[in-house]
Design a protein around this motif. Structure first.
Motif, PDB file in Angstrom:
ATOM      1  N   PHE A 269       0.835  -1.195   0.000  1.00  0.00           N
ATOM      2  CA  PHE A 269       0.000   0.000   0.000  1.00  0.00           C
ATOM      3  C   PHE A 269       0.877   1.255   0.000  1.00  0.00           C
ATOM      4  O   PHE A 269       0.547   2.252  -0.647  1.00  0.00           O
ATOM      5  CB  PHE A 269      -0.917  -0.004   1.227  1.00  0.00           C
ATOM      6  CG  PHE A 269      -2.187  -0.791   1.033  1.00  0.00           C
ATOM      7  CD1 PHE A 269      -2.164  -2.015   0.413  1.00  0.00           C
ATOM      8  CD2 PHE A 269      -3.390  -0.298   1.490  1.00  0.00           C
ATOM      9  CE1 PHE A 269      -3.315  -2.752   0.233  1.00  0.00           C
ATOM     10  CE2 PHE A 269      -4.572  -1.016   1.310  1.00  0.00           C
ATOM     11  CZ  PHE A 269      -4.525  -2.256   0.679  1.00  0.00           C
ATOM     12  N   VAL A 270       1.989   1.206   0.740  1.00  0.00           N
ATOM     13  CA  VAL A 270       2.879   2.372   0.826  1.00  0.00           C
ATOM     14  C   VAL A 270       3.529   2.648  -0.537  1.00  0.00           C
ATOM     15  O   VAL A 270       3.473   3.767  -1.062  1.00  0.00           O
ATOM     16  CB  VAL A 270       3.962   2.152   1.904  1.00  0.00           C
ATOM     17  CG1 VAL A 270       5.042   3.234   1.819  1.00  0.00           C
ATOM     18  CG2 VAL A 270       3.332   2.142   3.295  1.00  0.00           C
ATOM     19  N   VAL A 271       4.146   1.625  -1.116  1.00  0.00           N
ATOM     20  CA  VAL A 271       4.876   1.820  -2.374  1.00  0.00           C
ATOM     21  C   VAL A 271       3.910   2.178  -3.506  1.00  0.00           C
ATOM     22  O   VAL A 271       4.162   3.093  -4.301  1.00  0.00           O
ATOM     23  CB  VAL A 271       5.680   0.551  -2.722  1.00  0.00           C
ATOM     24  CG1 VAL A 271       6.380   0.709  -4.070  1.00  0.00           C
ATOM     25  CG2 VAL A 271       6.696   0.258  -1.628  1.00  0.00           C
ATOM     26  N   SER A 272       2.784   1.471  -3.586  1.00  0.00           N
ATOM     27  CA  SER A 272       1.808   1.765  -4.633  1.00  0.00           C
ATOM     28  C   SER A 272       1.174   3.141  -4.425  1.00  0.00           C
ATOM     29  O   SER A 272       0.851   3.832  -5.403  1.00  0.00           O
ATOM     30  CB  SER A 272       0.713   0.693  -4.659  1.00  0.00           C
ATOM     31  OG  SER A 272      -0.240   0.980  -5.654  1.00  0.00           O
ATOM     32  N   GLY A 273       0.994   3.561  -3.169  1.00  0.00           N
ATOM     33  CA  GLY A 273       0.446   4.890  -2.902  1.00  0.00           C
ATOM     34  C   GLY A 273       1.348   5.992  -3.424  1.00  0.00           C
ATOM     35  O   GLY A 273       0.872   6.983  -3.997  1.00  0.00           O
ATOM     36  N   VAL A 274       2.663   5.830  -3.241  1.00  0.00           N
ATOM     37  CA  VAL A 274       3.617   6.809  -3.784  1.00  0.00           C
ATOM     38  C   VAL A 274       3.517   6.831  -5.311  1.00  0.00           C
ATOM     39  O   VAL A 274       3.486   7.905  -5.939  1.00  0.00           O
ATOM     40  CB  VAL A 274       5.047   6.466  -3.335  1.00  0.00           C
ATOM     41  CG1 VAL A 274       6.063   7.375  -4.030  1.00  0.00           C
ATOM     42  CG2 VAL A 274       5.175   6.603  -1.817  1.00  0.00           C
ATOM     43  N   GLY A 275       3.455   5.655  -5.921  1.00  0.00           N
ATOM     44  CA  GLY A 275       3.331   5.595  -7.373  1.00  0.00           C
ATOM     45  C   GLY A 275       2.056   6.226  -7.871  1.00  0.00           C
ATOM     46  O   GLY A 275       2.051   6.959  -8.867  1.00  0.00           O
ATOM     47  N   SER A 276       0.945   5.982  -7.169  1.00  0.00           N
ATOM     48  CA  SER A 276      -0.333   6.570  -7.562  1.00  0.00           C
ATOM     49  C   SER A 276      -0.287   8.090  -7.484  1.00  0.00           C
ATOM     50  O   SER A 276      -0.859   8.786  -8.332  1.00  0.00           O
ATOM     51  CB  SER A 276      -1.449   6.018  -6.656  1.00  0.00           C
ATOM     52  OG  SER A 276      -2.690   6.599  -6.984  1.00  0.00           O
ATOM     53  N   GLY A 277       0.391   8.626  -6.471  1.00  0.00           N
ATOM     54  CA  GLY A 277       0.526  10.071  -6.356  1.00  0.00           C
ATOM     55  C   GLY A 277       1.264  10.669  -7.541  1.00  0.00           C
ATOM     56  O   GLY A 277       0.878  11.727  -8.070  1.00  0.00           O
ATOM     57  N   LEU A 278       2.324  10.011  -7.987  1.00  0.00           N
ATOM     58  CA  LEU A 278       3.058  10.485  -9.163  1.00  0.00           C
ATOM     59  C   LEU A 278       2.188  10.425 -10.413  1.00  0.00           C
ATOM     60  O   LEU A 278       2.237  11.323 -11.267  1.00  0.00           O
ATOM     61  CB  LEU A 278       4.317   9.646  -9.359  1.00  0.00           C
ATOM     62  CG  LEU A 278       5.430   9.862  -8.325  1.00  0.00           C
ATOM     63  CD1 LEU A 278       6.544   8.844  -8.525  1.00  0.00           C
ATOM     64  CD2 LEU A 278       5.983  11.280  -8.415  1.00  0.00           C
ATOM     65  N   LEU A 279       1.383   9.384 -10.535  1.00  0.00           N
ATOM     66  CA  LEU A 279       0.480   9.283 -11.678  1.00  0.00           C
ATOM     67  C   LEU A 279      -0.534  10.424 -11.678  1.00  0.00           C
ATOM     68  O   LEU A 279      -0.766  11.075 -12.707  1.00  0.00           O
ATOM     69  CB  LEU A 279      -0.254   7.933 -11.659  1.00  0.00           C
ATOM     70  CG  LEU A 279       0.603   6.680 -11.846  1.00  0.00           C
ATOM     71  CD1 LEU A 279      -0.245   5.429 -11.673  1.00  0.00           C
ATOM     72  CD2 LEU A 279       1.275   6.674 -13.212  1.00  0.00           C
ATOM     73  N   ASN A 280      -1.151  10.675 -10.517  1.00  0.00           N
ATOM     74  CA  ASN A 280      -2.176  11.713 -10.443  1.00  0.00           C
ATOM     75  C   ASN A 280      -1.606  13.111 -10.639  1.00  0.00           C
ATOM     76  O   ASN A 280      -2.314  14.018 -11.084  1.00  0.00           O
ATOM     77  CB  ASN A 280      -2.904  11.631  -9.092  1.00  0.00           C
ATOM     78  CG  ASN A 280      -3.859  10.466  -9.017  1.00  0.00           C
ATOM     79  OD1 ASN A 280      -4.394  10.027 -10.024  1.00  0.00           O
ATOM     80  ND2 ASN A 280      -4.072   9.936  -7.828  1.00  0.00           N
ATOM     81  N   ALA A 281      -0.333  13.315 -10.300  1.00  0.00           N
ATOM     82  CA  ALA A 281       0.285  14.631 -10.489  1.00  0.00           C
ATOM     83  C   ALA A 281       0.699  14.851 -11.937  1.00  0.00           C
ATOM     84  O   ALA A 281       0.561  15.962 -12.469  1.00  0.00           O
ATOM     85  CB  ALA A 281       1.493  14.773  -9.564  1.00  0.00           C
ATOM     86  N   SER A 282       1.214  13.825 -12.581  1.00  0.00           N
ATOM     87  CA  SER A 282       1.767  14.000 -13.926  1.00  0.00           C
ATOM     88  C   SER A 282       0.716  13.936 -15.032  1.00  0.00           C
ATOM     89  O   SER A 282       0.854  14.604 -16.064  1.00  0.00           O
ATOM     90  CB  SER A 282       2.844  12.937 -14.189  1.00  0.00           C
ATOM     91  OG  SER A 282       2.333  11.636 -14.009  1.00  0.00           O
TER      92      SER A 282
END
Length: 426
Positions: free
Chosen positions: A338-351
Protein backbone atom coordinates in the motif's frame (compact mmCIF):
# COMPACT_ATOMS: atom_id res chain seq x y z
CA UNK A 1 -15.46 11.25 -3.13
CA UNK A 2 -18.63 10.18 -4.92
CA UNK A 3 -16.54 7.98 -7.21
CA UNK A 4 -14.83 6.06 -4.39
CA UNK A 5 -17.69 5.87 -1.87
CA UNK A 6 -18.95 2.44 -3.09
CA UNK A 7 -15.56 0.83 -2.56
CA UNK A 8 -16.09 0.24 1.17
CA UNK A 9 -19.90 0.10 1.15
CA UNK A 10 -20.14 -2.45 -1.69
CA UNK A 11 -21.01 -5.47 0.53
CA UNK A 12 -23.81 -3.58 2.32
CA UNK A 13 -25.12 -2.05 -0.91
CA UNK A 14 -25.07 -5.40 -2.72
CA UNK A 15 -26.92 -7.06 0.18
CA UNK A 16 -29.58 -4.33 0.28
CA UNK A 17 -30.12 -4.47 -3.49
CA UNK A 18 -29.82 -8.30 -3.71
CA UNK A 19 -26.96 -7.98 -6.23
CA UNK A 20 -25.12 -11.13 -7.32
CA UNK A 21 -21.31 -11.26 -7.18
CA UNK A 22 -20.90 -10.99 -10.96
CA UNK A 23 -23.33 -8.06 -11.19
CA UNK A 24 -21.45 -6.11 -8.52
CA UNK A 25 -19.16 -4.84 -11.26
CA UNK A 26 -22.08 -2.66 -12.38
CA UNK A 27 -22.38 -1.07 -8.92
CA UNK A 28 -18.77 0.07 -9.17
CA UNK A 29 -18.75 0.78 -12.91
CA UNK A 30 -21.79 3.04 -13.23
CA UNK A 31 -19.92 6.29 -12.61
CA UNK A 32 -16.87 5.52 -14.79
CA UNK A 33 -19.26 4.48 -17.59
CA UNK A 34 -20.97 7.87 -17.51
CA UNK A 35 -17.62 9.61 -17.22
CA UNK A 36 -15.99 7.81 -20.13
CA UNK A 37 -18.99 8.23 -22.42
CA UNK A 38 -19.43 11.97 -21.91
CA UNK A 39 -16.08 13.46 -20.88
CA UNK A 40 -15.12 14.37 -24.45
CA UNK A 41 -18.54 15.88 -25.17
CA UNK A 42 -18.40 17.77 -21.88
CA UNK A 43 -14.97 19.13 -22.79
CA UNK A 44 -16.28 20.39 -26.13
CA UNK A 45 -19.36 21.91 -24.51
CA UNK A 46 -17.17 23.63 -21.92
CA UNK A 47 -14.92 25.13 -24.60
CA UNK A 48 -17.86 26.22 -26.76
CA UNK A 49 -20.47 27.41 -24.25
CA UNK A 50 -18.45 28.42 -21.21
CA UNK A 51 -16.42 26.37 -18.73
CA UNK A 52 -17.95 28.05 -15.68
CA UNK A 53 -21.47 27.37 -16.95
CA UNK A 54 -20.77 23.68 -17.60
CA UNK A 55 -18.91 23.30 -14.30
CA UNK A 56 -21.76 24.73 -12.22
CA UNK A 57 -24.42 22.79 -14.14
CA UNK A 58 -22.48 19.58 -13.69
CA UNK A 59 -21.95 20.16 -9.96
CA UNK A 60 -25.67 20.77 -9.38
CA UNK A 61 -26.51 17.63 -11.38
CA UNK A 62 -23.92 15.65 -9.40
CA UNK A 63 -25.54 16.70 -6.13
CA UNK A 64 -29.02 15.72 -7.27
CA UNK A 65 -28.07 12.37 -8.84
CA UNK A 66 -25.89 11.36 -5.87
CA UNK A 67 -28.76 12.02 -3.49
CA UNK A 68 -31.07 9.97 -5.74
CA UNK A 69 -28.71 7.03 -5.36
CA UNK A 70 -29.77 6.85 -1.71
CA UNK A 71 -33.34 6.07 -2.85
CA UNK A 72 -32.52 3.24 -5.29
CA UNK A 73 -34.10 -0.10 -4.46
CA UNK A 74 -32.64 -2.34 -7.18
CA UNK A 75 -29.30 -3.00 -8.82
CA UNK A 76 -30.34 -1.40 -12.11
CA UNK A 77 -31.81 1.72 -10.54
CA UNK A 78 -28.67 2.23 -8.49
CA UNK A 79 -26.51 1.63 -11.56
CA UNK A 80 -28.53 4.19 -13.53
CA UNK A 81 -28.06 6.81 -10.82
CA UNK A 82 -24.33 6.06 -10.80
CA UNK A 83 -24.19 6.48 -14.59
CA UNK A 84 -25.98 9.81 -14.18
CA UNK A 85 -23.43 10.78 -11.52
CA UNK A 86 -20.72 9.93 -14.02
CA UNK A 87 -22.31 12.14 -16.67
CA UNK A 88 -22.47 15.02 -14.19
CA UNK A 89 -18.90 14.35 -13.07
CA UNK A 90 -17.79 14.51 -16.71
CA UNK A 91 -18.99 18.12 -16.85
CA UNK A 92 -17.15 18.94 -13.61
CA UNK A 93 -13.84 17.30 -14.53
CA UNK A 94 -13.59 18.38 -18.17
CA UNK A 95 -14.47 22.01 -17.46
CA UNK A 96 -12.50 22.21 -14.21
CA UNK A 97 -9.07 21.76 -15.78
CA UNK A 98 -10.00 24.22 -18.53
CA UNK A 99 -10.91 26.80 -15.88
CA UNK A 100 -7.56 26.25 -14.18
CA UNK A 101 -5.57 26.64 -17.41
CA UNK A 102 -7.40 29.91 -18.13
CA UNK A 103 -6.84 31.20 -14.59
CA UNK A 104 -3.11 30.30 -14.61
CA UNK A 105 -1.80 31.18 -18.09
CA UNK A 106 1.94 31.04 -17.29
CA UNK A 107 3.79 27.69 -17.50
CA UNK A 108 4.91 27.95 -13.85
CA UNK A 109 1.43 28.85 -12.59
CA UNK A 110 -0.13 26.09 -14.67
CA UNK A 111 2.38 23.57 -13.33
CA UNK A 112 1.56 24.38 -9.70
CA UNK A 113 -2.21 24.59 -10.25
CA UNK A 114 -2.49 21.29 -12.13
CA UNK A 115 -0.33 19.67 -9.45
CA UNK A 116 -2.74 20.80 -6.73
CA UNK A 117 -5.67 19.68 -8.88
CA UNK A 118 -4.15 16.20 -9.27
CA UNK A 119 -3.46 16.06 -5.54
CA UNK A 120 -7.07 16.79 -4.71
CA UNK A 121 -8.13 13.96 -7.00
CA UNK A 122 -6.10 11.76 -4.66
CA UNK A 123 -7.59 13.58 -1.67
CA UNK A 124 -11.10 12.73 -2.80
CA UNK A 125 -10.08 9.10 -3.27
CA UNK A 126 -8.80 9.14 0.32
CA UNK A 127 -11.72 10.91 1.99
CA UNK A 128 -14.57 9.25 0.09
CA UNK A 129 -14.22 5.77 1.64
CA UNK A 130 -13.64 7.23 5.13
CA UNK A 131 -16.76 9.37 4.96
CA UNK A 132 -18.89 6.63 3.42
CA UNK A 133 -17.53 3.96 5.77
CA UNK A 134 -18.02 6.12 8.86
CA UNK A 135 -21.60 7.02 8.00
CA UNK A 136 -22.45 3.48 6.87
CA UNK A 137 -21.07 2.01 10.11
CA UNK A 138 -23.22 4.25 12.31
CA UNK A 139 -26.23 4.95 10.09
CA UNK A 140 -26.59 3.57 6.55
CA UNK A 141 -24.87 3.55 3.19
CA UNK A 142 -27.90 5.46 1.88
CA UNK A 143 -27.23 8.35 4.26
CA UNK A 144 -23.66 8.55 2.91
CA UNK A 145 -24.97 9.27 -0.58
CA UNK A 146 -27.37 11.89 0.72
CA UNK A 147 -24.49 13.67 2.52
CA UNK A 148 -22.28 13.58 -0.57
CA UNK A 149 -25.13 14.96 -2.67
CA UNK A 150 -25.59 17.87 -0.27
CA UNK A 151 -21.83 18.55 -0.32
CA UNK A 152 -21.84 18.82 -4.13
CA UNK A 153 -24.65 21.39 -3.98
CA UNK A 154 -22.58 23.46 -1.51
CA UNK A 155 -19.65 23.40 -3.96
CA UNK A 156 -21.96 24.65 -6.72
CA UNK A 157 -23.09 27.52 -4.51
CA UNK A 158 -19.48 28.49 -3.76
CA UNK A 159 -18.63 28.28 -7.45
CA UNK A 160 -21.18 30.94 -8.40
CA UNK A 161 -18.98 33.49 -6.61
CA UNK A 162 -15.48 32.09 -7.02
CA UNK A 163 -15.34 31.28 -10.74
CA UNK A 164 -15.04 33.50 -13.81
CA UNK A 165 -16.21 32.49 -17.27
CA UNK A 166 -13.89 31.40 -20.08
CA UNK A 167 -14.42 29.70 -23.44
CA UNK A 168 -12.72 28.81 -26.72
CA UNK A 169 -15.66 28.41 -29.14
CA UNK A 170 -15.39 26.27 -32.27
CA UNK A 171 -18.93 26.67 -33.57
CA UNK A 172 -21.08 23.75 -34.67
CA UNK A 173 -23.13 21.29 -32.66
CA UNK A 174 -22.07 18.88 -29.90
CA UNK A 175 -21.08 15.46 -31.21
CA UNK A 176 -24.02 13.51 -29.80
CA UNK A 177 -23.72 10.73 -32.41
CA UNK A 178 -20.13 10.19 -31.35
CA UNK A 179 -21.13 10.14 -27.68
CA UNK A 180 -23.87 7.56 -28.37
CA UNK A 181 -21.71 5.13 -30.35
CA UNK A 182 -18.82 5.53 -27.91
CA UNK A 183 -21.03 4.98 -24.86
CA UNK A 184 -22.66 1.87 -26.34
CA UNK A 185 -19.24 0.46 -27.27
CA UNK A 186 -18.08 0.89 -23.70
CA UNK A 187 -21.22 -0.77 -22.28
CA UNK A 188 -20.64 -3.74 -24.60
CA UNK A 189 -17.02 -4.06 -23.44
CA UNK A 190 -17.87 -3.90 -19.73
CA UNK A 191 -20.75 -6.37 -20.16
CA UNK A 192 -18.42 -8.82 -21.94
CA UNK A 193 -15.79 -8.58 -19.19
CA UNK A 194 -18.46 -8.93 -16.49
CA UNK A 195 -19.93 -12.07 -18.10
CA UNK A 196 -16.48 -13.52 -18.73
CA UNK A 197 -16.24 -14.92 -15.21
CA UNK A 198 -18.73 -17.63 -16.25
CA UNK A 199 -16.69 -18.61 -19.32
CA UNK A 200 -14.73 -16.48 -21.78
CA UNK A 201 -15.55 -18.64 -24.80
CA UNK A 202 -19.34 -18.47 -24.45
CA UNK A 203 -21.37 -17.04 -27.36
CA UNK A 204 -22.80 -14.02 -25.46
CA UNK A 205 -19.29 -12.89 -24.50
CA UNK A 206 -18.10 -13.22 -28.09
CA UNK A 207 -21.13 -11.31 -29.41
CA UNK A 208 -20.59 -8.48 -26.93
CA UNK A 209 -16.91 -8.21 -27.87
CA UNK A 210 -17.88 -8.17 -31.55
CA UNK A 211 -20.41 -5.42 -30.81
CA UNK A 212 -17.67 -3.46 -29.07
CA UNK A 213 -15.44 -3.68 -32.16
CA UNK A 214 -18.27 -2.70 -34.54
CA UNK A 215 -19.40 0.22 -32.37
CA UNK A 216 -15.81 1.44 -31.99
CA UNK A 217 -15.42 1.39 -35.77
CA UNK A 218 -18.71 3.30 -36.06
CA UNK A 219 -17.42 5.88 -33.56
CA UNK A 220 -14.25 6.39 -35.62
CA UNK A 221 -16.33 6.80 -38.79
CA UNK A 222 -18.57 9.37 -37.09
CA UNK A 223 -15.57 11.31 -35.81
CA UNK A 224 -14.02 11.45 -39.28
CA UNK A 225 -17.19 12.85 -40.84
CA UNK A 226 -18.43 15.38 -38.27
CA UNK A 227 -17.32 19.01 -38.37
CA UNK A 228 -16.99 19.22 -34.57
CA UNK A 229 -15.76 15.81 -33.35
CA UNK A 230 -15.53 14.79 -29.70
CA UNK A 231 -11.84 14.20 -30.30
CA UNK A 232 -9.58 15.29 -33.11
CA UNK A 233 -8.31 11.92 -34.36
CA UNK A 234 -5.33 13.70 -35.89
CA UNK A 235 -3.98 14.15 -32.36
CA UNK A 236 -3.37 10.42 -32.23
CA UNK A 237 -0.40 11.01 -34.52
CA UNK A 238 1.29 13.02 -31.76
CA UNK A 239 3.33 10.94 -29.35
CA UNK A 240 2.79 13.22 -26.36
CA UNK A 241 -0.99 12.90 -26.78
CA UNK A 242 -0.67 9.13 -27.14
CA UNK A 243 1.45 8.98 -24.00
CA UNK A 244 -1.13 11.02 -22.07
CA UNK A 245 -4.01 8.84 -23.32
CA UNK A 246 -2.18 5.55 -22.71
CA UNK A 247 -1.15 6.73 -19.24
CA UNK A 248 -4.75 7.52 -18.37
CA UNK A 249 -6.07 4.21 -19.70
CA UNK A 250 -3.49 2.04 -17.91
CA UNK A 251 -3.94 4.01 -14.67
CA UNK A 252 -7.59 2.99 -14.75
CA UNK A 253 -6.93 -0.55 -15.93
CA UNK A 254 -4.05 -1.46 -13.62
CA UNK A 255 -4.40 0.80 -10.56
CA UNK A 256 -8.03 1.87 -10.17
CA UNK A 257 -9.42 -1.47 -11.36
CA UNK A 258 -7.57 -3.42 -8.65
CA UNK A 259 -7.99 -0.98 -5.76
CA UNK A 260 -11.70 -0.44 -6.47
CA UNK A 261 -12.58 -4.05 -5.61
CA UNK A 262 -9.87 -4.80 -3.06
CA UNK A 263 -11.75 -3.21 -0.09
CA UNK A 264 -14.82 -5.40 -0.66
CA UNK A 265 -12.59 -8.45 -1.08
CA UNK A 266 -10.83 -7.78 2.23
CA UNK A 267 -14.14 -7.36 4.02
CA UNK A 268 -15.30 -10.75 2.76
CA UNK A 269 -12.09 -12.73 3.22
CA UNK A 270 -10.47 -11.12 6.29
CA UNK A 271 -13.63 -10.06 8.13
CA UNK A 272 -12.71 -6.35 8.16
CA UNK A 273 -15.46 -3.75 8.63
CA UNK A 274 -16.17 -0.87 6.26
CA UNK A 275 -14.27 1.51 8.56
CA UNK A 276 -11.38 -0.94 8.95
CA UNK A 277 -10.88 -1.07 5.19
CA UNK A 278 -11.37 2.70 4.87
CA UNK A 279 -8.55 3.35 7.35
CA UNK A 280 -6.37 0.74 5.67
CA UNK A 281 -6.89 2.31 2.26
CA UNK A 282 -6.19 5.74 3.71
CA UNK A 283 -2.57 4.61 3.88
CA UNK A 284 -2.58 4.14 0.09
CA UNK A 285 -4.73 7.10 -0.89
CA UNK A 286 -3.33 9.47 1.74
CA UNK A 287 0.21 8.86 0.51
CA UNK A 288 -1.04 9.36 -3.02
CA UNK A 289 -2.48 12.74 -2.01
CA UNK A 290 0.69 13.86 -0.23
CA UNK A 291 3.00 12.77 -3.06
CA UNK A 292 0.83 14.39 -5.74
CA UNK A 293 0.79 17.64 -3.78
CA UNK A 294 4.58 17.70 -3.52
CA UNK A 295 5.36 16.35 -7.00
CA UNK A 296 5.35 19.86 -8.48
CA UNK A 297 8.75 20.31 -6.81
CA UNK A 298 10.10 17.83 -9.35
CA UNK A 299 9.40 20.30 -12.18
CA UNK A 300 12.48 21.05 -14.22
CA UNK A 301 14.25 17.96 -12.91
CA UNK A 302 11.86 15.14 -13.82
CA UNK A 303 9.51 15.52 -16.79
CA UNK A 304 5.81 14.54 -16.47
CA UNK A 305 6.45 11.60 -18.81
CA UNK A 306 9.23 10.22 -16.60
CA UNK A 307 7.12 10.79 -13.47
CA UNK A 308 4.46 8.67 -15.19
CA UNK A 309 6.95 5.88 -15.88
CA UNK A 310 8.18 5.94 -12.27
CA UNK A 311 4.61 5.91 -10.96
CA UNK A 312 3.72 2.78 -12.94
CA UNK A 313 6.94 1.04 -11.89
CA UNK A 314 6.31 1.77 -8.21
CA UNK A 315 2.72 0.50 -8.45
CA UNK A 316 3.93 -2.75 -10.00
CA UNK A 317 6.59 -3.22 -7.32
CA UNK A 318 4.14 -2.41 -4.55
CA UNK A 319 1.34 -4.77 -5.54
CA UNK A 320 3.74 -7.65 -6.14
CA UNK A 321 4.65 -7.53 -2.43
CA UNK A 322 0.96 -8.20 -1.69
CA UNK A 323 0.95 -11.64 -3.32
CA UNK A 324 -0.27 -14.32 -0.90
CA UNK A 325 -1.63 -11.86 1.68
CA UNK A 326 -5.31 -12.79 1.16
CA UNK A 327 -4.62 -16.53 1.35
CA UNK A 328 -2.54 -15.95 4.50
CA UNK A 329 -5.40 -13.99 6.07
CA UNK A 330 -3.01 -11.18 7.03
CA UNK A 331 -3.85 -7.53 6.42
CA UNK A 332 -0.45 -6.48 7.79
CA UNK A 333 1.25 -8.13 4.81
CA UNK A 334 -0.54 -5.60 2.61
CA UNK A 335 1.02 -2.54 4.27
CA UNK A 336 4.34 -2.34 2.35
CA UNK A 337 2.51 -2.70 -0.94
CA UNK A 338 0.00 0.00 0.00
CA UNK A 339 2.88 2.37 0.83
CA UNK A 340 4.88 1.82 -2.37
CA UNK A 341 1.81 1.77 -4.63
CA UNK A 342 0.45 4.89 -2.90
CA UNK A 343 3.62 6.81 -3.78
CA UNK A 344 3.33 5.60 -7.37
CA UNK A 345 -0.33 6.57 -7.56
CA UNK A 346 0.53 10.07 -6.36
CA UNK A 347 3.06 10.49 -9.16
CA UNK A 348 0.48 9.28 -11.68
CA UNK A 349 -2.18 11.71 -10.44
CA UNK A 350 0.29 14.63 -10.49
CA UNK A 351 1.77 14.00 -13.93
CA UNK A 352 -1.33 13.00 -15.90
CA UNK A 353 -3.19 16.36 -15.81
CA UNK A 354 -0.08 18.32 -16.73
CA UNK A 355 0.77 15.95 -19.57
CA UNK A 356 -2.85 16.17 -20.75
CA UNK A 357 -2.92 19.96 -21.10
CA UNK A 358 0.60 20.01 -22.59
CA UNK A 359 -0.41 17.52 -25.29
CA UNK A 360 -2.93 19.85 -27.00
CA UNK A 361 -3.03 23.56 -27.93
CA UNK A 362 -3.87 25.82 -24.96
CA UNK A 363 -7.24 26.75 -26.49
CA UNK A 364 -8.28 23.07 -26.43
CA UNK A 365 -7.25 22.42 -22.81
CA UNK A 366 -10.69 21.11 -21.84
CA UNK A 367 -10.61 18.63 -24.72
CA UNK A 368 -7.11 17.48 -23.77
CA UNK A 369 -8.23 16.99 -20.18
CA UNK A 370 -11.38 15.20 -21.30
CA UNK A 371 -9.46 12.86 -23.62
CA UNK A 372 -6.95 11.78 -20.97
CA UNK A 373 -9.64 11.24 -18.37
CA UNK A 374 -11.87 9.42 -20.85
CA UNK A 375 -9.13 6.86 -21.42
CA UNK A 376 -8.60 6.71 -17.64
CA UNK A 377 -12.23 5.75 -17.02
CA UNK A 378 -12.34 3.36 -19.97
CA UNK A 379 -9.48 1.59 -18.24
CA UNK A 380 -11.27 1.81 -14.90
CA UNK A 381 -14.45 0.19 -16.26
CA UNK A 382 -12.51 -2.60 -17.90
CA UNK A 383 -10.19 -2.98 -14.90
CA UNK A 384 -12.99 -3.34 -12.33
CA UNK A 385 -14.86 -5.88 -14.44
CA UNK A 386 -11.66 -7.82 -15.18
CA UNK A 387 -10.55 -7.80 -11.52
CA UNK A 388 -13.89 -9.13 -10.29
CA UNK A 389 -13.91 -11.78 -13.03
CA UNK A 390 -10.39 -12.93 -12.11
CA UNK A 391 -10.97 -12.94 -8.36
CA UNK A 392 -14.28 -14.80 -8.49
CA UNK A 393 -13.81 -17.28 -11.32
CA UNK A 394 -10.80 -19.38 -10.34
CA UNK A 395 -9.61 -21.44 -7.36
CA UNK A 396 -10.97 -19.40 -4.47
CA UNK A 397 -10.63 -15.69 -3.61
CA UNK A 398 -7.00 -15.93 -2.43
CA UNK A 399 -5.80 -17.55 -5.64
CA UNK A 400 -7.98 -15.22 -7.72
CA UNK A 401 -6.63 -12.18 -5.87
CA UNK A 402 -3.07 -13.23 -6.63
CA UNK A 403 -3.89 -13.58 -10.32
CA UNK A 404 -5.54 -10.13 -10.34
CA UNK A 405 -2.48 -8.64 -8.59
CA UNK A 406 -0.13 -10.24 -11.09
CA UNK A 407 -2.17 -8.93 -14.01
CA UNK A 408 -2.21 -5.42 -12.47
CA UNK A 409 1.59 -5.47 -12.07
CA UNK A 410 2.10 -6.72 -15.62
CA UNK A 411 -0.16 -4.05 -17.09
CA UNK A 412 1.70 -1.36 -15.11
CA UNK A 413 5.07 -2.49 -16.43
CA UNK A 414 3.65 -2.59 -19.96
CA UNK A 415 2.38 0.98 -19.49
CA UNK A 416 5.77 2.17 -18.22
CA UNK A 417 7.51 0.71 -21.26
CA UNK A 418 4.91 2.19 -23.62
CA UNK A 419 5.20 5.71 -22.18
CA UNK A 420 9.00 5.52 -22.46
CA UNK A 421 8.72 4.56 -26.13
CA UNK A 422 6.21 7.34 -26.89
CA UNK A 423 8.62 10.24 -26.51
CA UNK A 424 8.43 13.17 -28.90
CA UNK A 425 10.85 13.03 -31.82
CA UNK A 426 13.32 15.92 -31.92
Amino acid sequence: MTYTAPMVTLPDTAAALHTSVSAQAWLLNGTPLGLAALLLVAGSLADDYGRRRIFLSGTVALGITTALGALANSTWLFTLTRIAQGAASAAVLASGLGLIVHAFPTPRGRLHATGVWGAFVSGGIAVGPLLAGGIASTLSWRVAYAVLGAAALVVALLGTRALTESRAPRGGRPDLAGALTFGLALVALVAALTMGRDGWLRAPVGLLLAAFVVLTAAFVAVERRTATPMIDLGLLRHRRFLASSAGGMFTGLAVIGLFSFLPALLQRTLGLSAMDTAWLFLLWSGLSFAVALQARRLAGRVSPRHQLVLGFALHAAGVLTMLGAVDAGSWTRLLPGFVVSGVGSGLLNASLPLLAVESVPAARAAMGSGAQQTFRYIGSCAGVALTIALVTSTGGPGHGADIAIGVSAGLSLLAAAGVLVLRERT
